[in-house]
Design an enzyme around this catalytic site. Structure first.
Site, PDB file in Angstrom:
ATOM      1  N   ASP A  51       0.880  -1.156   0.000  1.00  0.00           N
ATOM      2  CA  ASP A  51       0.000   0.000   0.000  1.00  0.00           C
ATOM      3  C   ASP A  51       0.928   1.219   0.000  1.00  0.00           C
ATOM      4  O   ASP A  51       2.093   1.116   0.416  1.00  0.00           O
ATOM      5  CB  ASP A  51      -0.875  -0.037   1.260  1.00  0.00           C
ATOM      6  CG  ASP A  51      -1.643   1.239   1.443  1.00  0.00           C
ATOM      7  OD1 ASP A  51      -2.316   1.661   0.484  1.00  0.00           O
ATOM      8  OD2 ASP A  51      -1.560   1.843   2.535  1.00  0.00           O
ATOM      9  N   ASP A  77      -0.063   5.079   0.793  1.00  0.00           N
ATOM     10  CA  ASP A  77      -0.296   6.078   1.851  1.00  0.00           C
ATOM     11  C   ASP A  77      -0.268   5.420   3.232  1.00  0.00           C
ATOM     12  O   ASP A  77      -1.082   4.541   3.513  1.00  0.00           O
ATOM     13  CB  ASP A  77      -1.676   6.734   1.666  1.00  0.00           C
ATOM     14  CG  ASP A  77      -1.785   7.539   0.374  1.00  0.00           C
ATOM     15  OD1 ASP A  77      -0.819   8.227   0.025  1.00  0.00           O
ATOM     16  OD2 ASP A  77      -2.841   7.481  -0.271  1.00  0.00           O
ATOM     17  N   GLY A  98      -7.411   3.939   3.374  1.00  0.00           N
ATOM     18  CA  GLY A  98      -7.498   2.862   2.377  1.00  0.00           C
ATOM     19  C   GLY A  98      -8.689   2.936   1.442  1.00  0.00           C
ATOM     20  O   GLY A  98      -8.717   2.233   0.445  1.00  0.00           O
ATOM     21  N   ILE A  99      -9.668   3.758   1.764  1.00  0.00           N
ATOM     22  CA  ILE A  99     -10.862   3.777   0.906  1.00  0.00           C
ATOM     23  C   ILE A  99     -10.806   4.942  -0.089  1.00  0.00           C
ATOM     24  O   ILE A  99     -10.058   5.892   0.084  1.00  0.00           O
ATOM     25  CB  ILE A  99     -12.170   3.793   1.729  1.00  0.00           C
ATOM     26  CG1 ILE A  99     -12.297   5.086   2.529  1.00  0.00           C
ATOM     27  CG2 ILE A  99     -12.249   2.577   2.651  1.00  0.00           C
ATOM     28  CD1 ILE A  99     -13.665   5.273   3.115  1.00  0.00           C
ATOM     29  N   ARG A 146     -11.665   8.193  -2.651  1.00  0.00           N
ATOM     30  CA  ARG A 146     -12.046   9.598  -2.428  1.00  0.00           C
ATOM     31  C   ARG A 146     -13.566   9.722  -2.321  1.00  0.00           C
ATOM     32  O   ARG A 146     -14.080  10.424  -1.446  1.00  0.00           O
ATOM     33  CB  ARG A 146     -11.532  10.415  -3.618  1.00  0.00           C
ATOM     34  CG  ARG A 146     -11.339  11.882  -3.329  1.00  0.00           C
ATOM     35  CD  ARG A 146     -10.805  12.591  -4.558  1.00  0.00           C
ATOM     36  NE  ARG A 146      -9.540  12.058  -5.048  1.00  0.00           N
ATOM     37  CZ  ARG A 146      -8.989  12.379  -6.218  1.00  0.00           C
ATOM     38  NH1 ARG A 146      -9.589  13.250  -7.009  1.00  0.00           N
ATOM     39  NH2 ARG A 146      -7.835  11.849  -6.598  1.00  0.00           N
ATOM     40  N   SER A 167      -5.256   5.199  -4.293  1.00  0.00           N
ATOM     41  CA  SER A 167      -5.092   6.608  -4.672  1.00  0.00           C
ATOM     42  C   SER A 167      -4.883   6.825  -6.168  1.00  0.00           C
ATOM     43  O   SER A 167      -4.092   6.130  -6.810  1.00  0.00           O
ATOM     44  CB  SER A 167      -3.898   7.198  -3.924  1.00  0.00           C
ATOM     45  OG  SER A 167      -3.659   8.510  -4.377  1.00  0.00           O
ATOM     46  N   ASN A 205      -3.541   9.503  -7.060  1.00  0.00           N
ATOM     47  CA  ASN A 205      -2.329  10.329  -7.073  1.00  0.00           C
ATOM     48  C   ASN A 205      -1.057   9.492  -6.940  1.00  0.00           C
ATOM     49  O   ASN A 205       0.033  10.050  -6.771  1.00  0.00           O
ATOM     50  CB  ASN A 205      -2.387  11.337  -5.918  1.00  0.00           C
ATOM     51  CG  ASN A 205      -3.451  12.401  -6.137  1.00  0.00           C
ATOM     52  OD1 ASN A 205      -3.386  13.165  -7.098  1.00  0.00           O
ATOM     53  ND2 ASN A 205      -4.450  12.448  -5.261  1.00  0.00           N
ATOM     54  N   ASP A 219      -1.454  -0.610   6.018  1.00  0.00           N
ATOM     55  CA  ASP A 219      -1.702   0.060   7.299  1.00  0.00           C
ATOM     56  C   ASP A 219      -3.204   0.203   7.585  1.00  0.00           C
ATOM     57  O   ASP A 219      -3.578   0.649   8.658  1.00  0.00           O
ATOM     58  CB  ASP A 219      -1.056   1.458   7.335  1.00  0.00           C
ATOM     59  CG  ASP A 219      -1.787   2.450   6.461  1.00  0.00           C
ATOM     60  OD1 ASP A 219      -2.109   2.095   5.309  1.00  0.00           O
ATOM     61  OD2 ASP A 219      -2.050   3.570   6.917  1.00  0.00           O
TER      62      ASP A 219
HETATM   63  C1  BG6 Z   1      -5.718   5.824  -0.004  1.00  0.00           C
HETATM   64  C2  BG6 Z   1      -5.874   6.589   1.277  1.00  0.00           C
HETATM   65  O1  BG6 Z   1      -4.405   5.417  -0.172  1.00  0.00           O
HETATM   66  O2  BG6 Z   1      -6.103   6.630  -1.118  1.00  0.00           O
HETATM   67  C3  BG6 Z   1      -7.292   7.098   1.404  1.00  0.00           C
HETATM   68  O3  BG6 Z   1      -5.549   5.759   2.382  1.00  0.00           O
HETATM   69  C4  BG6 Z   1      -7.656   7.929   0.166  1.00  0.00           C
HETATM   70  O4  BG6 Z   1      -7.424   7.861   2.577  1.00  0.00           O
HETATM   71  C5  BG6 Z   1      -7.456   7.092  -1.080  1.00  0.00           C
HETATM   72  O5  BG6 Z   1      -9.019   8.350   0.252  1.00  0.00           O
HETATM   73  C6  BG6 Z   1      -7.762   7.860  -2.376  1.00  0.00           C
HETATM   74  O6  BG6 Z   1      -6.765   8.812  -2.601  1.00  0.00           O
HETATM   75  P1  BG6 Z   1      -6.794   9.912  -3.738  1.00  0.00           P
HETATM   76  O7  BG6 Z   1      -5.368  10.403  -3.774  1.00  0.00           O
HETATM   77  O8  BG6 Z   1      -7.174   9.243  -5.020  1.00  0.00           O
HETATM   78  O9  BG6 Z   1      -7.771  10.956  -3.333  1.00  0.00           O
HETATM   79 MG    MG Z   2      -2.709   3.183   3.614  1.00  0.00          MG
END
Ligand code: BG6
Ligand code: MG
Length: 211
Positions: A7, A9, A44-45, A47, A115, A117, A169
């Site tokens: 993972d 983040d 982990g969930i 946006r 994510s 990002n 995590d």
């Molecule tokens: C996960 C985070 O890695 O990515 C979450 O733990 C977040 O909290 C999710 O909502 C989505 O991220 P992003 O960067 O696409 O907004």
């Molecule tokens: Mg994480």
């Protein structure tokens, strides 16, 4: 075992505090109550699902799809601004050297993150090259605890899920890893999750999984 899927983040980088700050600013502007406790549930969930949890404290007229999109874009704008400040120093020496040692030991390394990002972050911290595969929010339809992101990561690595460790995590991430048939290793928040196959206190403990 042939691979480690990480993972991002909260495991490789501590962007979880940036997620918190960006959502906090967005929620404050909307007059919505938001705290660290609620933030834990966002680990982990996606946006979209994160916004739905935040809106549980919103008691005015239901928001339209466009208004929700605007809030997600706003949050992502704040988040990207914080990410823009990241440098390779934001990845600890322990993480970097452990990844190097796992590669030297012959394991494939991949990312399994919700994510969108992910690639931007990996570029900022100069870690894109060490991973042979990246499965992230841009290639999945269902987010953790659904196994999709890890099934895709294993596929991109050309490995069976059962031959991959997943390092996570988030409780939702551990559940996703188990649903995918991977072997789950909890760290950080999930370092105390009894649902994980293994629990570790620090990143370098991964070296103890080498034969
Ligand atoms: C996960 C985070 O890695 O990515 C979450 O733990 C977040 O909290 C999710 O909502 C989505 O991220 P992003 O960067 O696409 O907004
Ligand atoms: Mg994480």
């Amino acid at each position: 075992m042939r691979a480690f899927i990480f993972d991002l983040d909260g495991v490789i980088v501590h962007t979880d505090r940036f997620h918190y700050r960006a959502w906090k600013q967005t929620a404050d502007e909307m007059g919505i109550y938001f705290d660290e406790q609620i933030n834990h549930r966002l680990r982990g969930i996606s946006r979209e699902q994160s916004l739905e949890i935040i809106l549980e404290k919103y008691d005015r007229e239901p928001l339209s799809r466009e208004q929700k999109q605007e809030l997600m874009d706003r949050k992502n704008g704040y988040y990207r601004k914080l990410l823009g400040e990241m440098t390779p120093d934001d990845v600890g020496a322990e993480v970097r050297s452990t990844l190097g040692k796992l590669r030297e030991a012959g394991y494939k390394l991949g990312i399994g993150s919700s994510s969108k990002n992910t690639k931007y972050i990996l570029e900022k911290v100069e870690l894109l090259k060490i991973f042979q595969a990246v499965s992230d929010g841009t290639n999945i339809r269902k987010s953790k605890p659904d196994p999709e992101v890890f099934l895709k990561a294993a596929e991109f690595l050309h490995e069976n899920p059962g031959d991959c460790y997943v390092v996570e995590d988030a409780y939702a991430g551990i559940d996703a890893a188990k649903a995918a048939g991977c072997i789950s290793i909890g760290i950080g928040e999930a370092g105390k999750y009894v649902g994980a196959d293994y629990r570790i206190g620090s990143f370098s403990e991964l070296l103890e999984f080498l034969p």
